[in-house]
Structure formats: C-alpha cells, structure tokens
Design an enzyme around this catalytic site. Structure first.
Site, mmCIF file in Angstrom:
data_model
loop_
_atom_site.group_PDB
_atom_site.id
_atom_site.type_symbol
_atom_site.label_atom_id
_atom_site.label_comp_id
_atom_site.label_asym_id
_atom_site.label_seq_id
_atom_site.Cartn_x
_atom_site.Cartn_y
_atom_site.Cartn_z
ATOM 1 N N HIS A 52 0.821 -1.214 0.000
ATOM 2 C CA HIS A 52 0.000 0.000 0.000
ATOM 3 C C HIS A 52 0.855 1.264 0.000
ATOM 4 O O HIS A 52 0.362 2.343 -0.319
ATOM 5 C CB HIS A 52 -0.939 0.005 1.212
ATOM 6 C CG HIS A 52 -1.897 -1.141 1.211
ATOM 7 N ND1 HIS A 52 -2.817 -1.332 0.213
ATOM 8 C CD2 HIS A 52 -2.067 -2.176 2.068
ATOM 9 C CE1 HIS A 52 -3.521 -2.426 0.464
ATOM 10 N NE2 HIS A 52 -3.082 -2.965 1.581
ATOM 11 N N ASP B 26 -7.390 -5.341 7.458
ATOM 12 C CA ASP B 26 -7.986 -6.360 6.588
ATOM 13 C C ASP B 26 -8.646 -7.459 7.399
ATOM 14 O O ASP B 26 -9.698 -7.976 7.002
ATOM 15 C CB ASP B 26 -6.923 -6.958 5.659
ATOM 16 C CG ASP B 26 -6.716 -6.101 4.426
ATOM 17 O OD1 ASP B 26 -7.728 -5.739 3.798
ATOM 18 O OD2 ASP B 26 -5.565 -5.783 4.105
HETATM 19 C C1 3PY Z 1 -3.783 -4.378 7.636
HETATM 20 O O1 3PY Z 1 -4.066 -3.897 8.729
HETATM 21 O O2 3PY Z 1 -4.577 -4.994 6.905
HETATM 22 C C2 3PY Z 1 -2.429 -4.224 7.139
HETATM 23 O O3 3PY Z 1 -2.102 -4.786 6.117
HETATM 24 C C3 3PY Z 1 -1.515 -3.347 7.916
HETATM 25 O O4 3PY Z 1 -0.559 -2.775 7.126
HETATM 26 MG MG MG Z 2 -3.693 -5.622 4.977
#
Ligand code: 3PY
Ligand code: MG
Length: 253
Positions: free
Chosen positions: A45, A175
C-alpha cells in the site's frame, strides 16, 4: 558487529518498526536515525517501487536500523529481489493457505528449504558478508513473515506455521477486521479483531515462531507485546509528517 534482526527476535526482544510509505529513501534513513530499531519499506500500500527499495534499503543501513520490506500481494519474485537488495525480513500480504505460504517460502529460502535463486551481491555487501558466509546464514537469518488477515488464513494457520520456510506471521488488523465482518466495517481495534489477534499470537508462539502485527495507535504497541507479539509496526512516515505539520501550524497560531 550488531546482532542480526533474527537473533534479536529469537532472543525474545521486542522490535518496533517504523513504516515507510512515501518512498523517500532519506525519510526512511531519518526514521532509523530517530531511534527506531527497524524500518519497513511498504510496496503493497506504500509507494515503494524497486528503485526506491534499492535506495531505501541502503539508506536504512546507513542509519544502523534493521531493514524490512512488505511486498505486494502474490509477488513472490519480489520477495527474492528484496532479499537480494538487502532486506533482512520480508512480509508477504494475504497469505491464505499452506500453498501460498510455500510459494512465499520458496522465494525466501535457498535449497534445500526453498528454491531461491542465487545472486545476493548487494545484500551480502550491506550485511558485510562474503558469498560463502551469506549462503551459510541466509536461510536462518533472513526472515519470512506471512500476513494473516482473513478467516481463511486463520483456518489454515497451523499449516502455514508448519511450513519450514515460514519464520512467523504478521497480522494486518484492518484487513482482518474487514474480512471477519464480511466487508461491513473496518474495526482494527475492535473486540472481534483483538480476540482473533490474541488467538493468532498464542498459536504462533506455541509453534515456536515469530508473531508480528501492525498497530495503528501507539497505545496498541504495549497491548500487542502483552499478547505475545514481538515484531510490531507503528509509525507511518506519511501520518507522522502530516501530524507534525498540523502541530507546527497550530503552534504558529
Ligand atoms: C492491515 O491492517 O490490513 C495491514 O495490512 C496493515 O498494514
Ligand atoms: Mg492488509
């Protein structure tokens, strides 16, 4: 010489890593010089590409901090390149099965554990090692962390942990909350996410492997350590820089 990141983590030390999103090598170096023991360059990201990885890893080395990289989803080949450029630890996102863990591990470890291809000239240079010394230590000293961020990954966790080329896991709480809640909301600090994080840490530690996690709040770092996490990310360059600018403007009045 300084003990390796692998040695420090296996000795039970907690390592907090800064998170480099902006792909500015000098900023990564500045985070290391500020006192972070490790800096992670984010290609998933964050805005890092291969060129900023190459220069960023060298800049982190200059600061004396340990060097970590998060690769994009499904790009095992980039894991090998990150190691070749001098990463000491690589995080692979969205590892949801033993097969995906094995593909990542294959890219991270030389035979017989994996299938990494030889060519670590730059990595050996940053590590101060001869090719023979690099080869002798690479499979144990260079760490592969598989990200656990879905219910499928939690179901496959014991199989993922059983992969010899996987040194540990790294929880992505955003996620994980999104997938546990079936897309209804982001709730990285919520009770469902935290209960899952607790369970993941316990199972990882029971398997004798390293547990890592991303913390959005500074207060989450001590909480994560208490759960058994030892490789803890907190402090994103973009967020920190923006907050410092707002603070400065506010103090000008
Ligand atoms: C998440 O929290 O999904 C991550 O990938 C953290 O960078
Ligand atoms: Mg993530």
């Amino acid at each position: 010489p300084q003990p390796s990141l692998a040695t420090r983590l296996r000795a039970g030390e907690t390592i907090v890593t800064a998170w480099s999103n902006l792909a500015v090598p000098i900023l990564a170096e500045v985070m290391g010089r500020a006192g972070y023991p490790c800096v992670t360059l984010d290609m998933q990201h964050g805005m890092h590409d291969i060129a900023s990885l190459r220069d960023g890893l060298a800049a982190i080395a200059l600061s004396g901090a340990h060097r970590a990289v998060r690769i994009p989803v499904g790009e095992s080949g980039t894991a090998s390149r990150a190691l070749d450029f001098g990463a000491e630890l690589v995080i692979a996102p969205m590892i949801n099965s033993a097969a995906e863990a094995r593909a990542f591990a294959d890219a991270m470890k030389y035979p017989p554990v994996g299938a990494r291809s030889w060519g670590p000239q730059r990595g050996a240079m940053l590590a101060g090692k001869s090719p023979a010394d690099y080869l002798a230590s690479a499979n144990t000293e260079l760490l592969s962390l598989a990200m656990i961020e879905t219910p499928e990954a939690i179901a496959a966790l014991d199989d993922i942990l059983a992969e010899p080329g996987i040194d540990g896991i790294f929880v992505g709480p955003s996620d994980l909350s999104l997938t546990l809640n079936k897309g209804a909301r982001l709730d990285p600090g919520g009770p469902l996410t935290m209960a899952a994080a607790q369970d993941i840490a316990a199972r990882t530690r029971a398997a004798g492997k390293i547990a890592g996690i991303f913390c959005l709040e500074a207060s989450g770092v001590a909480q994560a350590r208490d759960m058994g996490y030892s490789f803890i990310a907190h402090g994103v360059d973009l967020t920190l820089f923006s907050a410092a600018l707002k603070d400065t403007l506010a103090r000008i009045g």
